[in-house]
Design an enzyme around this catalytic site. Sequence first.
Site, PDB file in Angstrom:
ATOM      1  CE1 TYR A  24      18.507  79.044 -77.117  1.00 40.51           C
ATOM      2  CE2 TYR A  24      21.359  77.199 -76.758  1.00 40.51           C
ATOM      3  CZ  TYR A  24      20.090  78.335 -77.718  1.00 40.51           C
ATOM      4  OH  TYR A  24      20.402  78.734 -78.794  1.00 40.51           O
ATOM      5  CG  ASN A  82       9.931  84.605 -83.546  1.00 44.53           C
ATOM      6  OD1 ASN A  82      10.849  85.220 -82.949  1.00 44.53           O
ATOM      7  ND2 ASN A  82       9.257  85.258 -83.221  1.00 44.53           N
ATOM      8  CB  VAL A  83      12.997  78.907 -81.442  1.00 45.81           C
ATOM      9  CG1 VAL A  83      14.560  78.788 -82.554  1.00 45.81           C
ATOM     10  CG2 VAL A  83      13.907  79.671 -80.078  1.00 45.81           C
ATOM     11  CG  ASP A  84       8.537  82.175 -79.157  1.00 49.53           C
ATOM     12  OD1 ASP A  84       7.337  81.678 -80.534  1.00 49.53           O
ATOM     13  OD2 ASP A  84       8.763  83.131 -79.224  1.00 49.53           O
ATOM     14  CB  CYS A 117      21.022  62.372 -79.567  1.00 43.86           C
ATOM     15  SG  CYS A 117      21.920  62.593 -79.152  1.00 43.86           S
ATOM     16  CB  THR A 172      12.649  90.025 -87.778  1.00 44.96           C
ATOM     17  OG1 THR A 172      14.057  90.338 -88.191  1.00 44.96           O
ATOM     18  CG2 THR A 172      12.423  90.436 -89.538  1.00 44.96           C
ATOM     19  CB  SER A 173      16.805  92.921 -86.048  1.00 44.05           C
ATOM     20  OG  SER A 173      17.111  92.105 -85.963  1.00 44.05           O
ATOM     21  CG  HIS A 180      16.120  80.034 -86.935  1.00 41.91           C
ATOM     22  ND1 HIS A 180      16.402  82.028 -86.908  1.00 41.91           N
ATOM     23  CD2 HIS A 180      17.181  79.979 -87.964  1.00 41.91           C
ATOM     24  CE1 HIS A 180      16.683  82.363 -87.773  1.00 41.91           C
ATOM     25  NE2 HIS A 180      17.086  81.711 -88.579  1.00 41.91           N
TER      26      HIS A 180
HETATM   27  P1  OAD Z   1      15.721  91.075 -83.444  1.00 43.77           P
HETATM   28  O1  OAD Z   1      16.234  90.844 -81.665  1.00 43.77           O
HETATM   29  O2  OAD Z   1      17.194  90.648 -83.911  1.00 43.77           O
HETATM   30  O3  OAD Z   1      14.921  91.674 -83.875  1.00 43.77           O
HETATM   31  C1  OAD Z   1      13.856  91.935 -82.934  1.00 43.77           C
HETATM   32  C2  OAD Z   1      12.696  92.916 -83.658  1.00 43.77           C
HETATM   33  O4  OAD Z   1      12.110  93.258 -83.323  1.00 43.77           O
HETATM   34  C3  OAD Z   1      13.808  94.581 -83.860  1.00 43.77           C
HETATM   35  O5  OAD Z   1      13.513  94.946 -84.402  1.00 43.77           O
HETATM   36  C4  OAD Z   1      13.117  95.108 -82.853  1.00 43.77           C
HETATM   37  O6  OAD Z   1      12.426  96.900 -83.633  1.00 43.77           O
HETATM   38  C5  OAD Z   1      11.308  94.580 -83.431  1.00 43.77           C
HETATM   39  N1  OAD Z   1      10.314  94.866 -82.049  1.00 43.77           N
HETATM   40  C6  OAD Z   1      10.216  94.826 -80.871  1.00 43.77           C
HETATM   41  N2  OAD Z   1       9.216  95.154 -79.902  1.00 43.77           N
HETATM   42  C7  OAD Z   1       8.513  94.725 -80.938  1.00 43.77           C
HETATM   43  C8  OAD Z   1       6.948  94.441 -81.497  1.00 43.77           C
HETATM   44  N3  OAD Z   1       6.363  95.112 -79.945  1.00 43.77           N
HETATM   45  N4  OAD Z   1       6.304  94.764 -82.367  1.00 43.77           N
HETATM   46  C9  OAD Z   1       7.099  94.393 -83.097  1.00 43.77           C
HETATM   47  N5  OAD Z   1       8.555  94.846 -83.435  1.00 43.77           N
HETATM   48  C10 OAD Z   1       8.599  95.022 -82.302  1.00 43.77           C
HETATM   49  O7  OAD Z   1      15.415  89.326 -83.170  1.00 43.77           O
HETATM   50  P2  OAD Z   1      15.281  88.394 -84.909  1.00 43.77           P
HETATM   51  O8  OAD Z   1      15.037  89.882 -86.190  1.00 43.77           O
HETATM   52  O9  OAD Z   1      14.297  87.484 -84.625  1.00 43.77           O
HETATM   53  O10 OAD Z   1      18.593  82.779 -84.245  1.00 43.77           O
HETATM   54  O11 OAD Z   1      16.125  87.773 -84.830  1.00 43.77           O
HETATM   55  C11 OAD Z   1      16.874  86.576 -85.966  1.00 43.77           C
HETATM   56  C12 OAD Z   1      17.489  85.927 -85.234  1.00 43.77           C
HETATM   57  O12 OAD Z   1      18.567  85.841 -84.739  1.00 43.77           O
HETATM   58  C13 OAD Z   1      16.299  84.428 -84.534  1.00 43.77           C
HETATM   59  O13 OAD Z   1      15.966  83.908 -84.606  1.00 43.77           O
HETATM   60  C14 OAD Z   1      17.954  84.166 -83.433  1.00 43.77           C
HETATM   61  C15 OAD Z   1      18.674  84.857 -83.277  1.00 43.77           C
HETATM   62  O14 OAD Z   1      20.336  85.306 -83.333  1.00 43.77           O
HETATM   63  C16 OAD Z   1      18.185  82.381 -83.595  1.00 43.77           C
HETATM   64  O15 OAD Z   1      18.089  81.866 -82.957  1.00 43.77           O
HETATM   65  C17 OAD Z   1      18.224  81.068 -85.349  1.00 43.77           C
END
Ligand code: OAD
Length: 249
Positions: A70, A105-107, A130, A192-193, A122
């Site tokens: 982290y 997103n957590v950013d 804590c 998002t994937s 998230h």
């Molecule tokens: P992922 O890393 O699973 O997916 C990111 C997605 O963004 C993929 O489908 C890429 O194709 C796409 N991508 C990459 N670059 C891009 C761009 N420039 N424009 C548009 N899309 C783009 O991330 P998340 O789906 O956000 O959980 O992951 C979901 C959760 O899994 C997160 O919130 C996190 C993780 O574990 C926690 O932290 C609880």
Amino acid sequence: MSVDLSPIRPFLDELKAGRPLAVLTGAGVSAESGLPTFRGADGLWDGNRPEDLATPEAFARDPVKVWRFYEWRREKVRAAKPNAAHVALATLEAMLPQMTLITQNVDELHRAAGSRNPIELHGSIMRDRCSGCGVVTPEPGAPFPELPPLCRRCGARLRPDVVWFGEMLPERAWRDAEDAALSSGVFLVVGTSAVVAPASSLGLIAARAGSRVFEINPEATPIAPLAEGSFRTSASEVLPEIVRALESS
Ligand code: OAD
């Protein structure tokens, strides 16, 4: 260079007609701010997948390792700035009377770009919580001198104020997100994937309620079969074009 918006022309028409919009974002929106996605090639840390670090079990087993992960992510977030995709979403929010932004997103980059009330499903990496007394504090702004950091109030271990695999989402955030999906006329899924539940189900919830679903992602995702229009390109390219198209209409 202008982008051909024809795959999502109905999306623009719905917005112009004043239909409520809900947007779900994921790590892809922050990729162009230099933050690695979770499932992309650069998402591994020290050979570990985030799924193996972001769990209560990993934290119980090796809190120092989880904190080092982290601190690595925080260092990147501290240095990151919102990109054109974040800015375009904040602009859309200011233009549209009925828009809800939901993010995994957590950013906090949506807030940094000016989005007023993103639903952070998230949590936030920019806060600590804590694990004993639950008190929430802003992250200190620099790496902790010693890991794992301990609560000043009760002495238990601090953890980032994020949702880990196997944990429940904050109840209020999930309810608000579900309500926004159900009452949306248009649902846009960006970067998002769509494989992490329950956030991944919001597109389906929206579609079943009659909302028209659109997607922006350079790669195909499980949302694609639900989506009426998909943009296979980067969020920072398309979203500003959408804003321009609405501004000039
Ligand atoms: P992922 O890393 O699973 O997916 C990111 C997605 O963004 C993929 O489908 C890429 O194709 C796409 N991508 C990459 N670059 C891009 C761009 N420039 N424009 C548009 N899309 C783009 O991330 P998340 O789906 O956000 O959980 O992951 C979901 C959760 O899994 C997160 O919130 C996190 C993780 O574990 C926690 O932290 C609880």
